[in-house]
Design a protein around this motif. Structure first.
Motif, PDB file in Angstrom:
ATOM      1  N   ALA A 120     113.623  19.831  86.952  1.00  0.00           N
ATOM      2  CA  ALA A 120     114.880  20.481  86.593  1.00  0.00           C
ATOM      3  C   ALA A 120     115.445  21.222  87.786  1.00  0.00           C
ATOM      4  O   ALA A 120     114.698  21.762  88.614  1.00  0.00           O
ATOM      5  N   ALA A 121     116.765  21.254  87.869  1.00  0.00           N
ATOM      6  CA  ALA A 121     117.409  21.926  88.999  1.00  0.00           C
ATOM      7  C   ALA A 121     118.838  22.286  88.634  1.00  0.00           C
ATOM      8  O   ALA A 121     119.449  21.657  87.750  1.00  0.00           O
ATOM      9  N   LEU A 122     119.366  23.299  89.314  1.00  0.00           N
ATOM     10  CA  LEU A 122     120.802  23.533  89.265  1.00  0.00           C
ATOM     11  C   LEU A 122     121.504  22.356  89.934  1.00  0.00           C
ATOM     12  O   LEU A 122     121.005  21.776  90.899  1.00  0.00           O
ATOM     13  N   ALA A 123     122.663  21.992  89.415  1.00  0.00           N
ATOM     14  CA  ALA A 123     123.387  20.833  89.924  1.00  0.00           C
ATOM     15  C   ALA A 123     123.979  21.103  91.298  1.00  0.00           C
ATOM     16  O   ALA A 123     124.462  22.207  91.580  1.00  0.00           O
ATOM     17  N   ASN A 124     123.942  20.101  92.168  1.00  0.00           N
ATOM     18  CA  ASN A 124     124.710  20.097  93.414  1.00  0.00           C
ATOM     19  C   ASN A 124     126.114  19.617  93.080  1.00  0.00           C
ATOM     20  O   ASN A 124     126.287  18.518  92.528  1.00  0.00           O
ATOM     21  N   LEU A 125     127.128  20.407  93.403  1.00  0.00           N
ATOM     22  CA  LEU A 125     128.504  20.098  93.033  1.00  0.00           C
ATOM     23  C   LEU A 125     129.418  20.135  94.252  1.00  0.00           C
ATOM     24  O   LEU A 125     129.309  21.025  95.089  1.00  0.00           O
ATOM     25  N   ASN A 126     130.335  19.169  94.329  1.00  0.00           N
ATOM     26  CA  ASN A 126     131.346  19.161  95.385  1.00  0.00           C
ATOM     27  C   ASN A 126     132.471  20.111  94.985  1.00  0.00           C
ATOM     28  O   ASN A 126     133.495  19.699  94.428  1.00  0.00           O
ATOM     29  N   LYS A 127     132.268  21.379  95.264  1.00  0.00           N
ATOM     30  CA  LYS A 127     133.276  22.381  94.931  1.00  0.00           C
ATOM     31  C   LYS A 127     133.149  23.554  95.895  1.00  0.00           C
ATOM     32  O   LYS A 127     132.123  23.737  96.564  1.00  0.00           O
ATOM     33  N   ARG A 128     134.205  24.306  95.968  1.00  0.00           N
ATOM     34  CA  ARG A 128     134.192  25.565  96.722  1.00  0.00           C
ATOM     35  C   ARG A 128     134.671  26.645  95.767  1.00  0.00           C
ATOM     36  O   ARG A 128     135.859  26.723  95.442  1.00  0.00           O
ATOM     37  N   GLY A 129     133.720  27.434  95.256  1.00  0.00           N
ATOM     38  CA  GLY A 129     134.061  28.379  94.205  1.00  0.00           C
ATOM     39  C   GLY A 129     134.466  27.631  92.957  1.00  0.00           C
ATOM     40  O   GLY A 129     133.737  26.780  92.461  1.00  0.00           O
ATOM     41  N   ALA A 130     135.656  27.909  92.441  1.00  0.00           N
ATOM     42  CA  ALA A 130     136.144  27.244  91.232  1.00  0.00           C
ATOM     43  C   ALA A 130     137.016  26.038  91.556  1.00  0.00           C
ATOM     44  O   ALA A 130     137.607  25.442  90.655  1.00  0.00           O
ATOM     45  N   ARG A 131     137.081  25.643  92.835  1.00  0.00           N
ATOM     46  CA  ARG A 131     137.962  24.554  93.244  1.00  0.00           C
ATOM     47  C   ARG A 131     137.171  23.291  93.552  1.00  0.00           C
ATOM     48  O   ARG A 131     136.152  23.332  94.246  1.00  0.00           O
ATOM     49  N   ARG A 132     137.616  22.159  93.010  1.00  0.00           N
ATOM     50  CA  ARG A 132     137.059  20.862  93.394  1.00  0.00           C
ATOM     51  C   ARG A 132     137.211  20.675  94.909  1.00  0.00           C
ATOM     52  O   ARG A 132     138.223  21.047  95.497  1.00  0.00           O
ATOM     53  N   TRP A 133     136.194  20.073  95.525  1.00  0.00           N
ATOM     54  CA  TRP A 133     136.281  19.759  96.956  1.00  0.00           C
ATOM     55  C   TRP A 133     136.081  18.249  97.100  1.00  0.00           C
ATOM     56  O   TRP A 133     134.975  17.753  97.260  1.00  0.00           O
ATOM     57  N   SER A 134     137.178  17.513  97.001  1.00  0.00           N
ATOM     58  CA  SER A 134     137.136  16.061  97.003  1.00  0.00           C
ATOM     59  C   SER A 134     137.110  15.515  98.419  1.00  0.00           C
ATOM     60  O   SER A 134     137.195  16.262  99.406  1.00  0.00           O
ATOM     61  N   VAL A 135     137.046  14.188  98.538  1.00  0.00           N
ATOM     62  CA  VAL A 135     137.104  13.577  99.869  1.00  0.00           C
ATOM     63  C   VAL A 135     138.468  13.800 100.522  1.00  0.00           C
ATOM     64  O   VAL A 135     138.572  13.762 101.754  1.00  0.00           O
ATOM     65  N   VAL A 136     139.500  14.025  99.722  1.00  0.00           N
ATOM     66  CA  VAL A 136     140.804  14.359 100.309  1.00  0.00           C
ATOM     67  C   VAL A 136     140.722  15.710 101.010  1.00  0.00           C
ATOM     68  O   VAL A 136     141.190  15.875 102.140  1.00  0.00           O
ATOM     69  N   ASP A 137     140.109  16.675 100.341  1.00  0.00           N
ATOM     70  CA  ASP A 137     139.940  17.995 100.946  1.00  0.00           C
ATOM     71  C   ASP A 137     139.066  17.921 102.194  1.00  0.00           C
ATOM     72  O   ASP A 137     139.323  18.626 103.180  1.00  0.00           O
ATOM     73  N   GLY A 138     138.035  17.099 102.156  1.00  0.00           N
ATOM     74  CA  GLY A 138     137.091  17.062 103.264  1.00  0.00           C
ATOM     75  C   GLY A 138     137.534  16.238 104.447  1.00  0.00           C
ATOM     76  O   GLY A 138     137.292  16.624 105.598  1.00  0.00           O
ATOM     77  N   TYR A 139     138.196  15.097 104.180  1.00  0.00           N
ATOM     78  CA  TYR A 139     138.444  14.137 105.254  1.00  0.00           C
ATOM     79  C   TYR A 139     139.923  13.899 105.573  1.00  0.00           C
ATOM     80  O   TYR A 139     140.234  13.416 106.663  1.00  0.00           O
TER      81      TYR A 139
END
Length: 518
Positions: A189-208
């Motif tokens: 069991a583990a806490l989920a790894n999520l692509n987000k920054r705080g309450a904001r989604r961090w998509s590939v558009v945001d990253g790249y």
């Protein structure tokens, strides 16, 4: 840079990337930053058109809406004759703009299996640097994790009570509790790894893509449909695009990269005459390159939605992505990797067939299991040669008896959690199912509850055998100037959410393209 009109569209670019989803944004961003002139083509609108895309907790409301292609798996007797929706993002960022933001690589042995299956050079040691290159992991760099990369990855800072309860309950049941879901072993069991920054989604558009706003080498064209490939002899030289008000032809000086996903990429290849000649003839499409593996090897992870519990009192507002914790375990001893996975849902999680069997109003939460080690394999088939024609998708969920048995056993594992102090503290009472099931009842529940993790892949598999569509450098067999870099090239589905694997593939594709250009 993020324009949706065809103004000032040049006639040629160094590289044309067809499909601005998870793979396409990575490839385009990396190549433009390296000095290539790049055209990135997307059928859908910019991601800024819908504010909910940026809200990490709002993703479920995007499914089936205006930013979803609206695909569905065909009805089958194994799933009680139901069609199963398979959301795919039709927007800049593709599915990374509408998904649940989970970042799971799966087990390291998954990629060793790719290499053994003919994807030479794609073992875990070889692909790990590309996973790390993409990451901005909250915990900083480690031998297995990257930091400072384009994609922010966080765990819940204040986990929802249901997420905390899953981890505590797993520990009570003697399961490992992991510090990192992407560590050396993912069993536990583990806490989920999520692509987000705080309450904001961090998509590939945001990253790249957004960091390159105004970059002279990157042209992003939204609202453009790829009609077909420009192929002369055995060389692909560009694309024909459908735009509002007309058709445009664009050429690639070096190569075309297809990143339309596990559904869109094989469909375009077949409509362009690349596939099984007999099947192409059925639709009156002249065969340009015989590749019978195109559209075959369709794989996905089946999911049960869902095993719901009532709670004693309201559990508070939605946090993170509406989940926040996960559990991986083996359905039987001796398996190389955990084949079962479950995640929490901070509310009810059920399709209409299951929801009709219980009152899911009031304080309700779910723990939904699925099979990450699924062995059933299906296919994709065109029903029309037209660019927007219908496609039949058959994943063959539950066709293999071992898959059905594993999911039936998972029901008991989740119900076992109700007997832990962590779940008793929530006042958890099982609702669907409300009691233990015998094997016949469990099989019926699995058939009615079966859905999908949205992990379609494998339809243009990488390898060297007769069924392979691309070679280990991601070049299409038999056609020069054409490379694939999306979930379609995955030879065997990894035991984790496929987003991370697609980003890794695209990171490596960008390197392969740079190296080929000298």
């Amino acid at each position: 840079m993020l324009r949706d009109a065809a103004d000032a569209l040049e006639t040629a670019y160094d590289v044309i990337v067809a499909g601005a989803g998870t793979g396409g944004c990575v490839v385009a961003g990396r190549l433009a930053a390296a000095g290539f002139s790049v055209l990135l083509v997307e059928a859908g609108p910019p991601d800024s058109a819908e504010p909910a895309i940026a809200d990490a907790g709002a993703w479920a409301g995007l499914l089936g809406g205006a930013y979803d292609w609206g695909y569905a798996y065909a009805p089958a007797p194994e799933v009680a004759g139901r069609a199963i929706a398979i959301p795919r993002g039709r927007v800049l960022g593709g599915s990374s703009s509408i998904n649940a933001m989970l970042w799971n690589r799966g087990h390291p042995s998954d990629y060793d299996g790719w290499a053994a299956a003919g994807a030479t050079g794609w073992d875990f040691a070889a692909v790990l640097p590309y996973f790390k290159r993409a990451e901005d992991w909250e915990g900083g760099p480690t031998p297995l994790r990257g930091a400072g990369g384009p994609l922010r990855i966080e765990t819940p800072r204040d986990p929802h009570p249901v997420a905390s309860a899953l981890i505590a309950a797993a520990a009570e049941r003697g399961m490992p509790v992991l510090a990192d879901a992407n560590g050396p072993d993912n069993a536990g069991a583990a806490l989920a790894n999520l692509n987000k920054r705080g309450a904001r989604r961090w998509s590939v558009v945001d990253g790249y893509i957004r960091p390159l706003a105004g970059h002279p080498k990157l042209r992003v064209l939204t609202g453009a449909t790829v009609l077909d490939l420009l192929i002369s002899g055995a060389v692909c030289s560009g694309l024909r695009l459908g735009l509002e008000g007309g058709i445009a032809t664009v050429r690639a000086r070096q190569e075309v990269v297809l990143t339309l996903g596990a559904i869109g990429t094989p469909a375009l290849l077949m409509r362009s005459g690349i596939g099984d000649p007999a099947d192409l003839a059925r639709l009156g499409i002249p065969a340009r390159q015989a590749l019978p593996g195109v559209g075959q090897n369709l794989q996905d992870h089946p999911l049960l939605m869902g095993i719901n519990f009532s709670a004693r009192a309201p559990l508070g507002p939605v946090r993170d992505n509406g989940g926040g914790a996960q559990l991986n375990w083996r359905s039987r001893p001796g398996l190389r990797a955990p084949d079962l996975h479950a995640f929490v849902v901070q509310g009810p999680h059920a399709g209409p067939e299951i929801a009709a069997t219980a009152d899911l109003s009031g304080p309700v939460f779910a723990v939904s299991p699925g099979l990450m080690g699924s062995t059933s394999v299906g296919s994709l088939r065109l029903q029309s040669a037209e660019p927007d024609g219908p496609i039949t998708l058959r994943p063959n969920f539950l066709a293999e008896p071992a898959d059905r048995a594993a999911l039936a056993g998972a029901i008991d594992t989740i119900l076992d959690l109700a007997d832990t102090a962590a779940f008793r503290d929530l006042g958890a009472v099982p609702l669907t199912p409300a009691r233990r099931l015998n094997r016949s009842e469990a099989d019926a529940f699995v058939a009615r509850a079966c859905s999908t993790f949205f992990h379609s892949c494998g339809t243009c598999a990488m390898g060297t055998g007769p069924a392979a569509v691309v070679d280990p450098a991601l070049n299409l067999h038999g056609v020069a100037g054409l490379r694939l870099a999306d979930a379609s090239v995955i030879p065997t589905i990894p035991t984790g959410n496929t987003q991370a694997a697609v980003v890794m593939i695209a990171e490596r594709a960008a390197d392969l393209i740079r190296n080929a250009a000298g």
